[in-house]
Design a protein around this motif. Structure first.
Motif, PDB file in Angstrom:
ATOM      1  N   PRO A  29       0.828  -1.204   0.000  1.00  0.00           N
ATOM      2  CA  PRO A  29       0.000   0.000   0.000  1.00  0.00           C
ATOM      3  C   PRO A  29       0.865   1.259   0.000  1.00  0.00           C
ATOM      4  O   PRO A  29       1.923   1.295   0.638  1.00  0.00           O
ATOM      5  CB  PRO A  29      -0.800  -0.115   1.306  1.00  0.00           C
ATOM      6  CG  PRO A  29      -0.792  -1.569   1.632  1.00  0.00           C
ATOM      7  CD  PRO A  29       0.534  -2.079   1.154  1.00  0.00           C
ATOM      8  N   PRO A  30       0.447   2.308  -0.706  1.00  0.00           N
ATOM      9  CA  PRO A  30       1.231   3.543  -0.714  1.00  0.00           C
ATOM     10  C   PRO A  30       1.166   4.252   0.634  1.00  0.00           C
ATOM     11  O   PRO A  30       0.220   4.063   1.405  1.00  0.00           O
ATOM     12  CB  PRO A  30       0.549   4.382  -1.796  1.00  0.00           C
ATOM     13  CG  PRO A  30      -0.871   3.899  -1.801  1.00  0.00           C
ATOM     14  CD  PRO A  30      -0.789   2.424  -1.508  1.00  0.00           C
ATOM     15  N   ALA A  31       2.176   5.031   0.925  1.00  0.00           N
ATOM     16  CA  ALA A  31       2.126   5.901   2.100  1.00  0.00           C
ATOM     17  C   ALA A  31       1.086   6.992   1.868  1.00  0.00           C
ATOM     18  O   ALA A  31       0.750   7.327   0.728  1.00  0.00           O
ATOM     19  CB  ALA A  31       3.496   6.516   2.361  1.00  0.00           C
ATOM     20  N   GLN A  32       0.578   7.548   2.954  1.00  0.00           N
ATOM     21  CA  GLN A  32      -0.371   8.649   2.850  1.00  0.00           C
ATOM     22  C   GLN A  32       0.404   9.941   2.600  1.00  0.00           C
ATOM     23  O   GLN A  32       1.271  10.316   3.381  1.00  0.00           O
ATOM     24  CB  GLN A  32      -1.185   8.760   4.135  1.00  0.00           C
ATOM     25  CG  GLN A  32      -2.365   9.697   4.041  1.00  0.00           C
ATOM     26  CD  GLN A  32      -3.293   9.570   5.240  1.00  0.00           C
ATOM     27  OE1 GLN A  32      -2.852   9.669   6.385  1.00  0.00           O
ATOM     28  NE2 GLN A  32      -4.571   9.344   4.993  1.00  0.00           N
ATOM     29  N   VAL A  33       0.099  10.614   1.506  1.00  0.00           N
ATOM     30  CA  VAL A  33       0.789  11.854   1.146  1.00  0.00           C
ATOM     31  C   VAL A  33      -0.013  13.036   1.693  1.00  0.00           C
ATOM     32  O   VAL A  33      -1.164  13.252   1.303  1.00  0.00           O
ATOM     33  CB  VAL A  33       0.967  11.982  -0.376  1.00  0.00           C
ATOM     34  CG1 VAL A  33       1.656  13.302  -0.721  1.00  0.00           C
ATOM     35  CG2 VAL A  33       1.781  10.809  -0.908  1.00  0.00           C
ATOM     36  N   ILE A  34       0.605  13.786   2.597  1.00  0.00           N
ATOM     37  CA  ILE A  34      -0.061  14.917   3.244  1.00  0.00           C
ATOM     38  C   ILE A  34       0.635  16.185   2.797  1.00  0.00           C
ATOM     39  O   ILE A  34       1.764  16.479   3.197  1.00  0.00           O
ATOM     40  CB  ILE A  34      -0.008  14.774   4.770  1.00  0.00           C
ATOM     41  CG1 ILE A  34      -0.723  13.483   5.178  1.00  0.00           C
ATOM     42  CG2 ILE A  34      -0.642  15.982   5.457  1.00  0.00           C
ATOM     43  CD1 ILE A  34      -0.534  13.117   6.613  1.00  0.00           C
ATOM     44  N   GLU A  35      -0.032  16.941   1.931  1.00  0.00           N
ATOM     45  CA  GLU A  35       0.518  18.179   1.389  1.00  0.00           C
ATOM     46  C   GLU A  35      -0.051  19.368   2.150  1.00  0.00           C
ATOM     47  O   GLU A  35      -1.271  19.520   2.258  1.00  0.00           O
ATOM     48  CB  GLU A  35       0.183  18.306  -0.091  1.00  0.00           C
ATOM     49  CG  GLU A  35       0.749  17.170  -0.950  1.00  0.00           C
ATOM     50  CD  GLU A  35       0.272  17.259  -2.381  1.00  0.00           C
ATOM     51  OE1 GLU A  35       1.006  17.814  -3.216  1.00  0.00           O
ATOM     52  OE2 GLU A  35      -0.849  16.779  -2.663  1.00  0.00           O
ATOM     53  N   LEU A  36       0.833  20.194   2.669  1.00  0.00           N
ATOM     54  CA  LEU A  36       0.440  21.409   3.375  1.00  0.00           C
ATOM     55  C   LEU A  36       0.881  22.627   2.575  1.00  0.00           C
ATOM     56  O   LEU A  36       2.034  22.718   2.160  1.00  0.00           O
ATOM     57  CB  LEU A  36       1.096  21.452   4.760  1.00  0.00           C
ATOM     58  CG  LEU A  36       1.025  22.797   5.498  1.00  0.00           C
ATOM     59  CD1 LEU A  36      -0.423  23.180   5.823  1.00  0.00           C
ATOM     60  CD2 LEU A  36       1.876  22.763   6.762  1.00  0.00           C
ATOM     61  N   THR A  52       2.400  19.200  11.061  1.00  0.00           N
ATOM     62  CA  THR A  52       3.154  18.464  10.046  1.00  0.00           C
ATOM     63  C   THR A  52       4.452  17.921  10.627  1.00  0.00           C
ATOM     64  O   THR A  52       4.862  16.795  10.331  1.00  0.00           O
ATOM     65  CB  THR A  52       3.444  19.373   8.843  1.00  0.00           C
ATOM     66  OG1 THR A  52       2.225  19.945   8.373  1.00  0.00           O
ATOM     67  CG2 THR A  52       4.092  18.602   7.710  1.00  0.00           C
ATOM     68  N   HIS A  53       5.091  18.725  11.470  1.00  0.00           N
ATOM     69  CA  HIS A  53       6.325  18.276  12.130  1.00  0.00           C
ATOM     70  C   HIS A  53       6.052  17.046  12.990  1.00  0.00           C
ATOM     71  O   HIS A  53       6.816  16.069  12.961  1.00  0.00           O
ATOM     72  CB  HIS A  53       6.893  19.399  12.984  1.00  0.00           C
ATOM     73  CG  HIS A  53       7.979  18.955  13.927  1.00  0.00           C
ATOM     74  ND1 HIS A  53       9.232  18.582  13.489  1.00  0.00           N
ATOM     75  CD2 HIS A  53       7.994  18.793  15.269  1.00  0.00           C
ATOM     76  CE1 HIS A  53       9.972  18.215  14.532  1.00  0.00           C
ATOM     77  NE2 HIS A  53       9.237  18.330  15.618  1.00  0.00           N
ATOM     78  N   VAL A  68       4.588  16.766   3.268  1.00  0.00           N
ATOM     79  CA  VAL A  68       5.357  17.723   2.465  1.00  0.00           C
ATOM     80  C   VAL A  68       4.729  19.102   2.654  1.00  0.00           C
ATOM     81  O   VAL A  68       3.497  19.224   2.706  1.00  0.00           O
ATOM     82  CB  VAL A  68       5.402  17.346   0.971  1.00  0.00           C
ATOM     83  CG1 VAL A  68       6.127  16.033   0.761  1.00  0.00           C
ATOM     84  CG2 VAL A  68       4.015  17.252   0.376  1.00  0.00           C
ATOM     85  N   ALA A  69       5.566  20.123   2.777  1.00  0.00           N
ATOM     86  CA  ALA A  69       5.073  21.478   3.033  1.00  0.00           C
ATOM     87  C   ALA A  69       5.532  22.426   1.933  1.00  0.00           C
ATOM     88  O   ALA A  69       6.744  22.643   1.758  1.00  0.00           O
ATOM     89  CB  ALA A  69       5.570  21.968   4.393  1.00  0.00           C
ATOM     90  N   TYR A  70       4.564  22.974   1.203  1.00  0.00           N
ATOM     91  CA  TYR A  70       4.844  23.948   0.151  1.00  0.00           C
ATOM     92  C   TYR A  70       4.621  25.355   0.721  1.00  0.00           C
ATOM     93  O   TYR A  70       3.521  25.667   1.193  1.00  0.00           O
ATOM     94  CB  TYR A  70       3.907  23.746  -1.038  1.00  0.00           C
ATOM     95  CG  TYR A  70       3.972  22.396  -1.700  1.00  0.00           C
ATOM     96  CD1 TYR A  70       4.923  22.119  -2.679  1.00  0.00           C
ATOM     97  CD2 TYR A  70       3.053  21.397  -1.376  1.00  0.00           C
ATOM     98  CE1 TYR A  70       4.962  20.889  -3.304  1.00  0.00           C
ATOM     99  CE2 TYR A  70       3.087  20.162  -2.001  1.00  0.00           C
ATOM    100  CZ  TYR A  70       4.044  19.910  -2.965  1.00  0.00           C
ATOM    101  OH  TYR A  70       4.084  18.691  -3.588  1.00  0.00           O
ATOM    102  N   HIS A  71       5.643  26.196   0.637  1.00  0.00           N
ATOM    103  CA  HIS A  71       5.518  27.580   1.104  1.00  0.00           C
ATOM    104  C   HIS A  71       5.129  28.468  -0.077  1.00  0.00           C
ATOM    105  O   HIS A  71       5.884  28.601  -1.044  1.00  0.00           O
ATOM    106  CB  HIS A  71       6.829  28.054   1.725  1.00  0.00           C
ATOM    107  CG  HIS A  71       7.080  27.475   3.088  1.00  0.00           C
ATOM    108  ND1 HIS A  71       7.270  28.255   4.202  1.00  0.00           N
ATOM    109  CD2 HIS A  71       7.152  26.177   3.514  1.00  0.00           C
ATOM    110  CE1 HIS A  71       7.457  27.477   5.265  1.00  0.00           C
ATOM    111  NE2 HIS A  71       7.393  26.216   4.861  1.00  0.00           N
TER     112      HIS A  71
END
Length: 235
Positions: A29-36, A52-53, A68-71
Motif C-alpha cells: 500500500p502507498p504511504a499517505q501523502v499529506i501536502e500542506l 506536520t512536524h 510535504v510542506a509547500y511555502h
C-alpha cells in the motif's frame, strides 16, 4: 558497503561509499501523502506547521506517511518574504483549486491523498489510509540525477520533491513578527512528469540543506497516489 531494511513491504536500500548511489524502494500500500500549503507570513500557519512536524516524528515516516510542506508566496506582500516561498507552489495550489481539489486558495491548506482535508481545523483524525497494494516503486539517485522505476503497468504522472528538515527562521516582520519558527518537510524543489515505467529528474543543483526526497505516482486523471517512495538523503 550496503545497508538494507525490510518491514511490512517497505525496503530501503542504500549503496553509498562504493557505488556513490542511493536507492529507495517501496511496495505494498502507498504511504499517505499529506501536502500542506503554508507561509511564514500567515499568522494561522504555525499550528499547521507544528502538526506536520509531529507527523514526521512517527516511526512510520516514509513507510506509511509522507508529509510535504509547500511555502506559497502570495502573503509576502504583508511585510515578510517567506524564505522558502516559491511562486510555483502558489501555482500548484491554484491548480488544485481549478481542478476542484481545493474549495479555495488559502493557508494553511491541506491536501491528503489528493483530496482537500479541512479536519485539521476541528482537530479531526486524518482520513483513512489507502490500503490498496501496488507494485514496487524504486527511486535511484546517481550521477546527480534521480530515476524513478515502477514495476506496474500503465501511464502515470510522477511527482518529485526535495525537502529540508529543522529549518529555523527568526521572523522579523509581518503577522508572525518576533517569533522564531522551525520548519520540517519544507519543499525546496519539485517537478512532475508523465510517462510509463520510468521517469528521470535532474535538478539544476541539489540544495545544500536538502535532507530528504519523496516521489509518488498518480494517474493522469486523478490526484490520488497509486504508489509512493521516500527516504533520507545521505550527504
Amino acid at each position: 558497503m550496503m545497508n538494507s531494511r525490510f518491514s511490512d513491504g517497505f525496503w530501503l536500500l542504500c549503496i553509498c561509499p562504493l557505488a556513490q548511489a542511493q536507492v529507495w524502494q517501496h511496495a505494498g500500500p502507498p504511504a499517505q501523502v499529506i501536502e500542506l500549503f503554508t507561509s511564514q507570513g500567515c499568522s494561522s500557519c504555525p499550528p499547521a506547521d507544528r502538526f506536520t512536524h509531529q507527523l514526521g516524528e512517527t516511526n512510520s515516516l516514509w513507510e506509511t506517511i509522507i508529509p510535504v510542506a509547500y511555502h506559497v508566496d502570495y502573503w509576502d506582500y504583508l511585510g515578510w518574504k517567506d524564505a522558502f516561498s516559491n511562486p510555483a507552489f502558489s501555482l500548484k495550489q491554484r491548480l488544485y483549486h481549478q481542478y476542484d481539489v481545493l474549495s479555495s486558495v488559502y493557508t494553511p491548506g491541506f491536501v491528503v491523498d489528493g483530496k482537500e482535508w479541512r479536519g485539521f481545523f476541528s482537530h479531526q483524525r486524518l482520513p483513512e489510509q489507502n490500503t490498496t497494494a501496488a507494485k514496487a516503486l524504486k527511486l535511484t539517485y546517481e550521477n546527480q540525477a534521480f530515476t524513478l522505476d515502477y514495476a506496474g503497468e500503465g501511464r502515470f504522472v510522477a511527482h518529485f520533491v526535495l525537502m529540508a528538515m529543522d529549518e529555523t527562521t527568526p521572523i522579523l516582520r509581518g503577522e508572525n513578527a518576533g517569533k522564531v519558527l522551525t520548519y520540517n518537510h519544507v519543499v525546496l524543489d519539485s517537478a512532475q512528469s508523465a510517462s510509463e515505467n520510468r521517469w528521470s529528474f535532474s535538478p539544476a543543483r541539489i540544495p545544500a540543506n536538502a535532507d530528504a526526497v519523496a516521489a509518488w505516482l498518480t494517474r493522469e486523471n486523478s490526484f490520488v497516489p497509486v504508489q509512493t517512495v521516500a527516504g533520507w538523503l545521505t550527504p
